[in-house]
Design an enzyme around this catalytic site. Structure first.
Site, PDB file in Angstrom:
ATOM      1  N   GLU A   1      12.134 -12.016 -18.343  1.00  0.00           N
ATOM      2  CA  GLU A   1      11.053 -11.196 -18.907  1.00  0.00           C
ATOM      3  C   GLU A   1      11.275 -10.977 -20.403  1.00  0.00           C
ATOM      4  O   GLU A   1      10.332 -11.007 -21.200  1.00  0.00           O
ATOM      5  CB  GLU A   1      10.948  -9.859 -18.161  1.00  0.00           C
ATOM      6  CG  GLU A   1      10.429 -10.040 -16.733  1.00  0.00           C
ATOM      7  CD  GLU A   1      10.455  -8.749 -15.941  1.00  0.00           C
ATOM      8  OE1 GLU A   1      11.557  -8.208 -15.746  1.00  0.00           O
ATOM      9  OE2 GLU A   1       9.376  -8.278 -15.532  1.00  0.00           O
TER      10      GLU A   1
ATOM     11  N   GLU B   1      13.302 -10.846  -8.416  1.00  0.00           N
ATOM     12  CA  GLU B   1      13.247  -9.420  -8.042  1.00  0.00           C
ATOM     13  C   GLU B   1      12.876  -9.212  -6.580  1.00  0.00           C
ATOM     14  O   GLU B   1      13.349  -8.294  -5.918  1.00  0.00           O
ATOM     15  CB  GLU B   1      12.242  -8.671  -8.926  1.00  0.00           C
ATOM     16  CG  GLU B   1      12.742  -8.387 -10.347  1.00  0.00           C
ATOM     17  CD  GLU B   1      12.484  -9.519 -11.322  1.00  0.00           C
ATOM     18  OE1 GLU B   1      12.185 -10.651 -10.867  1.00  0.00           O
ATOM     19  OE2 GLU B   1      12.587  -9.290 -12.539  1.00  0.00           O
TER      20      GLU B   1
END
Ligand code: 3HC
Ligand code: NAI
Length: 689
Positions: A105, A125
Site C-alpha cells: 500500500e 490481509e
C-alpha cells in the site's frame, strides 16, 4: 526512532531506506521515521526526486501485526502514505523483496514502482481476517481494474514481479541493484503520477458477479465481502471519502473474533519453530542428500516433498515391482500437476530426475538423512533400523515416519539412539503442510534442530512433539472421534455430527473424514490389539461391522456413507443406519435425540481436555503448538485459531464447567477434567501464561 529509517543522497536523488529487521514491518516508530525522513528529503534542496526502499530482504511486510489490538499511536499508515503520494517531489518505490499488505500500500502511494525480478508483491490481509486498510482497496483497482484487484485481495497470494508488471502494479522490472535502477529512472525525468488521480469507473454487473463469487468461495469468513464493499465504495465515492470508508471496514474486521483467530494461526507455527531447549547455538547438521525407505503412499509423497525443494532423494524398496510402482505413481502425480498448469514439463523432468530408485542399502551409505516409511510393524522397523545402523555413515540422521509405534523402542536396536528421531508426515505428504517431528528421550539436540530446519526447507510447518501413542495430532483425533462415535451410539446420526462440525468451520466432519482415510486401517489396528488382549480397545462396534462387510469408505464407494460412481459426496445410507440400530440394540442402549450444541461441545471440549493432558505430560511444549498441528494437519478452521485458542476465546471457565458436567453425566475417565485446565483457570493468565 529515526535509525529505523535512513536518509541519504545519491546525486540529485534522495534515498529513504526502511531498516527495521527482520521484515521492515511498519510499526509506530517506522511510521514516524518515514514521516520524518520524507520531511528531510523535501527540505533537501539537492534532492529533486525521492526513492523509497527497504534494507535487507524486504521492501516491507506491512503493518506490524503485533500492534493489532493495542491502542493506535500516530502517525497512522494512511497518513504516512498520503504524505508520500502528495509529495511535491516525485517518489519512486524501489522494491527488492517482499512488499506485502501495508508495505505494498505504501508503494502504491508512490508515483512509480521499480521491482527486482525476485520481488513478491501482494495484499495478504484477508489471511489475517482483515482487509487492506491503508488505501489498498481504493488504489489497487485504479491500477489493475476491479476484477484483478478483487482476485488479488481475496486470494491474498503474492504475485512475482513479472506478474505484478503485467497486472499494472509495477512500472519496471530491473535486474541488479533495484535502488540503482530507481535512481536511473529518476534520471530519465519522471513527473508526478498519483494513483489517486487515476480514474475508476463503476460496473454494477461486474461487482455483483464478484460479490456472488466471493460469497460462495469464502463461506463463513467475514473480511472477504468487506473487501468487495470497499472496492464498490471506491467506484462511487470521492477518493478521501472512499479511504475513510475503507478504514471503517478495516476497523470492523480488526474487532472481529476471526481476526484474532487468524492472527493466532499466523504466529502459532512461527512460535512452534522455536523449540524450547534448542537455542540458536545448536547448529543443525548439513542435509544435502536424503534416503527414503518404502515407496508406498507415504514414501512417495515424502520423496516428492524433498524433490520439490530441489533436494536429491534415493528411494529404496526391497522388491523391484514395488519400486517401479512407486516411481510410476510419483511421475503420474507430477504429470497430473503439470496438466493443471501448476508446473512445467521441464519441472516434471527436473523433479523426477532428483528421485533415484534403489534396491540396495549400500546406496544409502552416504545419505545425510534417511526417513523410513515401511509397513507399520515393529518387527519390520527393527529390521530396517538395524540395517541402517550397519550401513549409514556416522552422523546421519535416522528418522521414522511411524504413526503409532514407540520411537524409543525403534531407536533401541541401533548403536546410535541419539541420531534417531520421528518425522511424522501427513497424507498426502507432498501436499499436507504439517510435519510432527518427534523427539525421543535420547534424540540429540542438533538432530532436533536438523529436523526442524528440514521442515522449513521443504516448506512444512514443523512442530516438535514427544513420544506417546498417536503423538499430538492423532491422539486428539482419536479422543474426538471416540466422542463422535459415542454420540451416534446415543442417538445422533453420522450426518448430524458431521454437519455440526462443518457448520463450525471444519472442511469435513469426522465420519466423512474416516471414509476418506479408509475404515480398514483403524479396523485392522483394533483387531490386532484385540487379538493381543489390549484392555484399552473397546468391543467391536458398528464401525467394525461396516469394515467387516468390506465397506472401507470412499475407495469401495461405501463406508459410513455411500458414494455414487465418480463422486466424493457422502450420501447417508440405510445399511449403516441398520448396523447402528443393531449395535444399539445389542448393547442395550436406549436412544434419545441429541442436540447440535451437545455434539459441538462434546467433540471440542474433549479435544481441549486431551490437549491439556498432552501439555501436562510435556508431549507438546505449548498450547499454540497443538493449535499449529490442528490448523495445518487436520483442517481446524483457521479463523478459530485452533482448539486451545478456541477454548480460551470461549472462556476456560465455561469449558471446564462443561467438562465437569459431562463427567458427572457420562462418568467416563476421559471426561475427568485435566488437572492442567484447572491450574490454568486458577492462575487466570491463559495457556501462554
Ligand atoms: N508484522 C510483525 N512481524 C512480522 C510481520 C509483520 N507484518 N511479518 C513477519 N513478521 C515476523 C515473524 O513473526 C517472524 O518473527 P520471529 O522471527 O520472531 O518468529 C519474522 O518476522 C520473520 O518472519 P517469517 O518467519 O515468516 O519469515 P519468512 O522469511 O518465512 O517470511 C514474510 C517473511 C513473507 C514477510 C512473512 O513473514 C509474511 O507473510 N508476513 C506477513 C505479511 C502480512 O500478512 N502483511 C500484512 C499485514 S496486515 C497490514 O499490512 C494491514 C494494512 O493493510 C493496514
Ligand atoms: P504403504 O503400505 O503404502 O507403503 C509401505 C511401503 O514399504 C511398501 O511399498 C512396501 O513395499 C515397502 N516396504 C515394506 N517393508 C520394507 C522394507 N523392509 N524395506 C523397504 N521397503 C519396504 O504404507 P504407508 O501408508 O506409506 O505407510 C508407511 C508408514 O507411514 C507406516 O509406518 C505408517 O504408519 C506411516 N504413516 C502413514 C500415514 C498414512 O496416512 N498412510 C500417515 C502417517 C504415517
Amino acid at each position: 526512532m529515526s535509525e529505523l529509517v535512513h536518509y541519504a543522497r545519491q546525486g540529485d536523488v534522495g534515498v529513504i531506506t526502511i531498516d527495521s529487521p527482520p521484515v521492515n514491518a511498519l510499526g509506530q516508530a517506522v511510521r514516524a521515521g518515514l514521516a520524518a525522513r520524507l520531511a528531510e528529503a523535501l527540505a533537501d534542496e539537492g534532492a529533486k526526486t525521492i526513492v523509497l526502499t527497504g534494507a535487507g530482504k524486504a521492501f516491507s511486510a506491512g503493518a506490524d501485526i503485533r500492534e493489532f489490538g493495542k491502542p493506535p499511536a500516530g502517525p497512522s499508515l494512511p497518513e504516512v502514505i498520503d504524505a508520500f503520494e502528495l509529495s511535491p517531489k516525485p517518489v519512486i518505490a524501489a522494491i527488492g523483496g517482499v512488499a506485502l499488505g501495508g508495505g505494498l500500500e505504501l508503494a502504491l502511494g508512490c508515483h512509480y514502482r521499480v521491482a527486482s525480478p525476485f520481488a513478491s508483491l501482494g495484499l495478504p490481509e484477508v489471511k489475517l481476517g482483515l482487509i487492506p486498510g491503508a488505501g489498498g482497496c481504493i488504489r489497487l483497482p485504479r491500477l489493475t481494474g476491479i476484477r484483478a484487484a478483487a482476485d488479488i485481495m481475496i486470494a491474498g497470494e503474492p504475485l512475482d514481479a513479472a506478474r505484478a508488471e503485467a497486472a499494472g502494479i509495477v512500472d519496471r522490472v530491473a535486474e541488479g541493484d533495484v535502488v540503482a535502477a530507481a535512481v536511473r529512472l529518476a534520471g530519465e525525468g519522471v513527473g508526478h503520477r498519483r494513483t489517486r488521480d487515476l480514474p475508476l469507473a463503476g460496473d454494477a454487473e461486474l461487482l455483483a458477479a464478484v460479490t456472488r463469487d466471493v460469497a460462495k468461495r469464502t463461506r463463513g469468513l467475514f473480511s472477504p465481502l468487506r473487501i468487495v464493499e470497499a472496492i464498490e465504495a471506491a467506484t462511487r465515492l470521492p477518493f478521501e471519502e472512499a479511504l475513510r470508508h475503507e478504514r471503517e471496514l478495516f476497523l470492523s474486521c480488526l474487532a472481529s473474533p476471526q481476526r484474532k483467530g487468524l492472527i493466532h494461526a499466523f504466529f502459532a507455527p512461527r512460535e512452534a519453530a522455536k523449540v524450547p531447549g534448542i537455542g540458536p547455538e545448536v547448529k543443525p547438521r548439513r542435509i544435502e542428500t536424503v534416503g527414503i525407505i518404502g515407496a508406498g503412499t507415504m514414501g512417495g509423497g515424502i520423496a516428492m516433498s524433498f524433490a520439490n525443494a530441489g533436494i536429491p532423494v534415493t528411494l529404496l524398496e526391497t522388491r523391484a515391482e514395488a519400486l517401479e510402482k512407486g516411481l510410476a505413481t510419483i511421475r503420474a502425480n507430477y504429470e497430473a500437476t503439470a496438466a493443471k498448469g501448476r508446473i512445467t514439463a521441464a519441472e516434471v523432468e527436473a523433479r523426477t530426475g532428483l528421485i533415484r530408485g534403489s534396491l540396495d542399502y549400500q546406496d544409502l551409505a552416504g545419505a545425510d538423512l534417511v526417513i523410513e516409511a515401511v509397513f507399520e510393524s515393529m518387527a519390520v522397523k527393527h529390521e530396517v533400523f538395524r540395517t541402517l545402523d550397519a550401513v549409514c555413515k556416522a552422523g546421519a540422521v535416522l528418522a521414522t515416519n511411524t504413526s503409532t509405534l514407540d520411537i524409543d523402542r525403534i531407536a533401541e536396536v541401533t548403536g546410535r539412539p541419539q541420531d534417531v528421531v520421528g518425522m511424522h508426515f501427513f497424507s498426502p505428504a507432498n501436499v499436507m503442510k504439517l510435519l510432527e517431528n518427534v523427539r525421543t528421550r535420547r534424540t540429540a539436540p542438533d538432530v532436533q534442530a536438523t529436523v526442524m530446519e528440514v521442515a522449513r526447507r521443504i516448506g512444512k510447518v514443523g512442530v516438535m512433539v514427544g513420544v506417546c501413542y498417536g503423538f499430538v495430532g492423532n491422539r486428539i483425533l482419536h479422543a474426538r472421534n471416540r466422542e463422535a462415535v459415542a454420540l451416534v451410539n446415543e442417538g445422533a446420526t453420522p450426518q448430524q455430527v458431521d454437519k455440526v462440525l462443518t457448520d463450525f468451520g471444519f472442511a469435513m466432519g469426522p465420519f466423512a473424514t474416516s471414509d476418506l482415510a479408509g475404515l480398514d486401517v483403524g479396523w485392522r489396528i483394533r483387531e490386532e490389539r484385540r487379538k493381543a488382549g489390549d484392555p484399552e480397545v473397546d468391543a467391536p462396534n458398528w464401525l467394525d461391522a461396516l469394515a467387516e462387510r468390506g465397506r472401507f469408505g470412499q475407495k469401495t464407494r461405501a463406508g459410513i456413507y455411500r458414494y455414487e460412481a465418480g463422486s466424493r459426496t457422502p450420501v447417508p445410507d440405510p445399511e449403516t443406519e441398520a448396523l447402528i440400530a443393531d449395535y444399539r440394540a445389542a448393547a442395550g442402549i436406549a436412544t434419545r435425540a441429541v442436540d447440535d450444541r451437545e455434539i459441538l461441545e462434546r467433540c471440542l471440549f474433549m479435544m481441549v481436555n486431551e490437549g491439556a493432558r498432552i501439555l501436562d505430560e510435556g508431549i507438546a511444549a505449548r498450547a499454540s503448538d497443538i493449535d499449529a498441528i490442528w490448523l495445518n494437519g487436520y483442517g481446524f478452521p483457521a479463523y478459530r485459531g485452533g482448539p486451545m485458542f478456541w477454548a480460551e476465546q470461549e472462556g476456560l471457565d465455561k469449558v471446564v464447567a462443561g467438562i465437569e458436567a459431562y463427567h458427572a453425566r457420562l462418568g467416563t475417565g476421559p471426561w475427568a477434567v485435566a488437572p492442567l485446565l484447572r491450574r490454568v483457570l486458577a492462575a487466570g493468565r491463559g495457556f501462554a501464561g
